[in-house]
Design an enzyme around this catalytic site. Structure first.
Site, PDB file in Angstrom:
ATOM      1  N   HIS A 109      -0.003 -12.117   1.362  1.00 36.06           N
ATOM      2  CA  HIS A 109      -0.730 -11.144   0.551  1.00 36.06           C
ATOM      3  C   HIS A 109      -0.802 -11.601  -0.904  1.00 36.06           C
ATOM      4  O   HIS A 109       0.212 -11.651  -1.606  1.00 36.06           O
ATOM      5  CB  HIS A 109      -0.024  -9.785   0.635  1.00 36.06           C
ATOM      6  CG  HIS A 109      -0.896  -8.633   0.260  1.00 36.06           C
ATOM      7  ND1 HIS A 109      -0.442  -7.330   0.264  1.00 36.06           N
ATOM      8  CD2 HIS A 109      -2.199  -8.557  -0.110  1.00 36.06           C
ATOM      9  CE1 HIS A 109      -1.433  -6.519  -0.094  1.00 36.06           C
ATOM     10  NE2 HIS A 109      -2.493  -7.249  -0.337  1.00 36.06           N
ATOM     11  N   TYR A 140       0.830  -1.198   0.000  1.00 33.10           N
ATOM     12  CA  TYR A 140       0.000   0.000   0.000  1.00 33.10           C
ATOM     13  C   TYR A 140       0.869   1.254   0.000  1.00 33.10           C
ATOM     14  O   TYR A 140       1.387   1.687   1.035  1.00 33.10           O
ATOM     15  CB  TYR A 140      -0.929   0.020   1.206  1.00 33.10           C
ATOM     16  CG  TYR A 140      -1.857  -1.173   1.316  1.00 33.10           C
ATOM     17  CD1 TYR A 140      -2.230  -1.912   0.194  1.00 33.10           C
ATOM     18  CD2 TYR A 140      -2.370  -1.563   2.548  1.00 33.10           C
ATOM     19  CE1 TYR A 140      -3.082  -3.005   0.299  1.00 33.10           C
ATOM     20  CE2 TYR A 140      -3.230  -2.652   2.657  1.00 33.10           C
ATOM     21  CZ  TYR A 140      -3.573  -3.370   1.533  1.00 33.10           C
ATOM     22  OH  TYR A 140      -4.410  -4.453   1.641  1.00 33.10           O
TER      23      TYR A 140
END
Length: 336
Positions: free
Chosen positions: A140, A56
């Site tokens: 992830h 992110y």
């Protein structure tokens, strides 16, 4: 705010979580002041679960979240981050990141689900956040890396969990099939499920959710608005569904669901947030929150009463699947 325990772990999550991807400049720039104000507003509203990742904003989300939480009592909140994408120097920067975040691309992402990659990723996250530990760590998006993720990354996380370094471990993805394998075949305690148990997509009922219930594992629901189509009271043409323009038939279905919500004295966004928690394996719904106003809006929507009879009517009209739990005769989790 109510807390729910990740099954078979000491970790408790507030029913609503703070998704920190947006404060990493997802799709557009967010000021440092707005990012900090969002975290503080979430805290004031009782939110104590915060989710981030190196992906992110190439570490920006982790840095901003850690800075905003630095003065808070560490034992009062839960932070999750993710492994699988190491951040390494970018030998050929173009100026701006190409994966959806408005940040400089001095770093790039490098897929790595090896044991060493997991340990390096966690160490780097702790440096960026300034935290002394992570409470939850997810693999992830290991969609194309099953073997290494299952054979190396998850055992590495399990060792850290068993040593008490991490409280809970799991995987986060935009699909349910491989998450089901992680629950069945690895040491995962929970999964973060994006967009596959929503008012418009209940495909996780085919595999993941029954498996989680059978094994006593937990689910964190994200992407509950399906990229935006469920985020407004009256869906319109041109809104997004799973990152693309929503097809007309889905817009029509979302509008039909909105009509039923109105008849029950609630709204489509409120029902979209409440819906995943109708399943007993769901322990948390996490929403992206970019600034103080978004926090206020999300907390208010989460707190709205959504009548159990709504699910009965949606089932009866064929707008959600008949095997969706919850309704006037079936109690959902506390608070729903």
């Amino acid at each position: 705010m109510e807390r729910r325990k990740i099954h078979h772990t000491p970790v408790e999550l507030t029913a609503l979580g703070f998704g920190a991807a947006v404060i990493g400049n997802l799709y557009r720039t967010t000021s440092a002041e707005d990012a900090s104000a969002a975290v503080h507003a979430a805290w004031d509203a009782g939110i104590r679960y915060f989710d981030t990742a190196p992906h992110y904003g190439l570490g920006l989300s982790e840095r901003r979240l850690g800075a905003a939480l630095r003065e808070r009592p560490r034992d009062e909140y839960v932070v999750s981050s993710k492994v699988g994408r190491l951040l390494v120097p970018n030998e050929h920067p173009r100026g701006v990141d190409t994966e959806g975040f408005v940040v400089r691309d001095d770093l790039r992402r490098q897929w790595n689900f090896s044991r060493d990659g997991v340990l390096r990723s966690i160490e780097s996250t702790l440096e960026r956040t300034g935290l002394d530990r992570l409470d939850v760590v997810y693999l992830h998006d290991p969609d194309n890396h099953w073997r290494q993720a299952a054979d190396e990354a998850m055992p590495a996380l399990a060792d850290l969990r068993d040593q008490g370094v991490i409280g809970a471990i799991g995987a986060g993805m935009n699909q349910s099939a491989l998450l089901t394998r992680f629950l069945r075949d690895t040491a995962a305690d929970l999964v973060m499920l994006a967009g596959r148990y929503t008012l418009l997509d209940q495909s996780a009922l085919d595999d993941l959710l029954p498996t989680a219930q059978e094994l006593g594992k937990s689910v964190v629901a994200v992407g509950v608005f399906n990229s935006g189509l469920l985020s407004h009271e009256w869906p319109a043409e041109g809104m997004k569904y799973d990152y693309q323009d929503a097809p007309p038939e889905l817009v029509a279905r979302a509008r039909a669901i909105a009509d039923v919500c109105t008849a029950h004295g609630t709204t489509l966004p409120a029902a979209a947030i409440a819906f995943p928690a109708t399943h007993p394996s769901t322990v948390n719904v996490t929403l992206g929150m970019r600034d103080r106003d978004q926090v206020t809006q999300n907390v208010e929507l989460h707190g709205r009463a959504v009548p159990q009879a709504l699910w009965d009517d949606l089932r009866g009209q064929g707008l959600i699947r008949p095997d969706v739990p919850g309704g006037s005769g079936v109690q959902g989790p506390p608070g729903q």
